[in-house]
Structures are given as C-alpha cells and as structure tokens.
Design an enzyme around this catalytic site. Structure first.
Site, PDB file in Angstrom:
ATOM      1  N   ASP A  29      -0.219  -0.206   4.436  1.00 31.76           N
ATOM      2  CA  ASP A  29       0.810   0.771   4.061  1.00 31.76           C
ATOM      3  C   ASP A  29       0.610   2.011   4.925  1.00 31.76           C
ATOM      4  O   ASP A  29      -0.515   2.513   5.053  1.00 31.76           O
ATOM      5  CB  ASP A  29       0.685   1.119   2.570  1.00 31.76           C
ATOM      6  CG  ASP A  29       1.889   1.915   2.067  1.00 31.76           C
ATOM      7  OD1 ASP A  29       2.174   2.992   2.644  1.00 31.76           O
ATOM      8  OD2 ASP A  29       2.529   1.478   1.108  1.00 31.76           O
ATOM      9  N   ILE A  30       1.680   2.479   5.523  1.00 31.43           N
ATOM     10  CA  ILE A  30       1.587   3.578   6.483  1.00 31.43           C
ATOM     11  C   ILE A  30       1.181   4.899   5.799  1.00 31.43           C
ATOM     12  O   ILE A  30       0.562   5.762   6.424  1.00 31.43           O
ATOM     13  CB  ILE A  30       2.927   3.730   7.265  1.00 31.43           C
ATOM     14  CG1 ILE A  30       2.737   4.486   8.556  1.00 31.43           C
ATOM     15  CG2 ILE A  30       4.011   4.372   6.441  1.00 31.43           C
ATOM     16  CD1 ILE A  30       2.031   3.719   9.613  1.00 31.43           C
ATOM     17  N   HIS A  93       7.815  -6.621  -1.942  1.00 26.35           N
ATOM     18  CA  HIS A  93       6.442  -6.455  -1.452  1.00 26.35           C
ATOM     19  C   HIS A  93       5.500  -6.200  -2.609  1.00 26.35           C
ATOM     20  O   HIS A  93       5.875  -5.589  -3.609  1.00 26.35           O
ATOM     21  CB  HIS A  93       6.338  -5.333  -0.421  1.00 26.35           C
ATOM     22  CG  HIS A  93       6.941  -4.031  -0.836  1.00 26.35           C
ATOM     23  ND1 HIS A  93       8.297  -3.805  -0.777  1.00 26.35           N
ATOM     24  CD2 HIS A  93       6.389  -2.898  -1.326  1.00 26.35           C
ATOM     25  CE1 HIS A  93       8.555  -2.576  -1.202  1.00 26.35           C
ATOM     26  NE2 HIS A  93       7.419  -2.003  -1.562  1.00 26.35           N
ATOM     27  N   HIS A  95       1.891  -4.399  -3.521  1.00 24.97           N
ATOM     28  CA  HIS A  95       0.878  -3.443  -3.074  1.00 24.97           C
ATOM     29  C   HIS A  95      -0.499  -3.939  -3.512  1.00 24.97           C
ATOM     30  O   HIS A  95      -0.698  -4.240  -4.699  1.00 24.97           O
ATOM     31  CB  HIS A  95       1.096  -2.074  -3.738  1.00 24.97           C
ATOM     32  CG  HIS A  95       2.360  -1.363  -3.356  1.00 24.97           C
ATOM     33  ND1 HIS A  95       2.397  -0.328  -2.445  1.00 24.97           N
ATOM     34  CD2 HIS A  95       3.634  -1.508  -3.796  1.00 24.97           C
ATOM     35  CE1 HIS A  95       3.642   0.127  -2.337  1.00 24.97           C
ATOM     36  NE2 HIS A  95       4.413  -0.567  -3.151  1.00 24.97           N
TER      37      HIS A  95
END
Ligand code: AMP
Length: 135
Positions: A29-30, A93, A95
């Site tokens: 994750d950015i 998505h 996490h």
C-alpha cells in the site's frame, strides 16, 4: 476505464510488488498504516469484494495466507490483520497489515508516507519469504 490497480497489474503504473499468481497480485500500500501493509487484489477487475465470483473468492484467502506468512516473517509484529474497506479504489482488495496493538488497524489513523528506499527495502524483505512460484 481500467482501475488504478488494473494499471498496476499491467505495469503501466509502478508499484512495490510482493507476489503474483495467475489470479492475484500483491503489492505494498502506497500510504500504509504500518510498514509492510500490503494489498491483495484479484486480476479480474471487480469493484465490490462480494461481487467477486465464488471460485476466485475461495482462492483469494489461501493466496493471502502465503503473503501474510511472508509479511509476518519479515516485519516485527504480533499478527497480520486482515480487512476490506474498498471506499477509495473500486477494485476489490484485501488489506494485510502487520499489527501489534488494536489501534494499528485503525483506518482513521494518519497514513504513513515512507521513502522510496524504505518501501523498496520493505518489499524486498517480504519477498525473501515468498514462495518462488509466486515471485
Ligand atoms: P480502500 O479502497 O478504502 O480500501 O483504500 C485503498 C487503498 O489503496 C488505500 O490504503 C491507498 O493508500 C491504497 N492505494 C491507492 N493508490 C495506490 C497505489 N497506486 N499503489 C498502492 N496503494 C494504493
């Protein structure tokens, strides 16, 4: 128009890749909650996780397990927290977040912005523990 995540899978947008198989792709994750925070996405573009077909869904958790095991080995933490939000990017998505206390999973916390070097090193440390067939 393809989602930003489809563009990542296609190599049009850079990412810190963690793992991949024919159905799924995992990358950092950015703006992580914790270093090592990873996203797992199906390659098939579907917005809402519960609209993903059942076969793909049933394969997604075993793929997440392999990624989570690698994160756990690479990043000091108690557990890998698992969550689905999906309010920001319309591409399903999961996490995977290295956590030690409950508040590590709080999405209301400010997100981190880590240097490119730290993100590269983190991805590389996790990839060390990814099975070869998923690299
Ligand atoms: P949500 O859709 O609410 O589950 O959040 C989407 C997540 O995707 C956020 O945690 C973002 O930081 C992350 N994100 C958005 N764009 C990118 C990107 N280009 N690369 C990696 N992570 C991203």
């Amino acid at each position: 128009m393809p989602t930003i995540f489809t563009r990542i899978i296609n190599g049009e947008i850079p990412c810190y890749k963690i793992a991949e198989d024919k159905n799924f792709f995992a990358f950092l994750d950015i703006n992580p909650l914790k270093p090592g925070h990873t996203l797992v996405i199906p390659k098939k573009e579907v917005d809402y996780i519960f609209n993903v077909d059942e076969t793909t869904l049933s394969l997604m958790l075993p793929f997440c397990k392999k990624v989570a095991e690698a994160i756990k080995k690479a990043i000091p933490c108690s557990r890998i927290g698992v969550t689905v939000i999906g309010l920001e990017v319309p591409h399903a998505h999961i996490h995977l977040i290295p956590i030690s206390v409950m508040s590590d999973m709080n999405f209301a916390n400010p997100k981190l912005s880590l240097s490119r070097e730290t993100m590269t090193q983190t991805a590389s440390a996790i990839r060390t523990f990814i099975p070869n067939d998923l690299l």
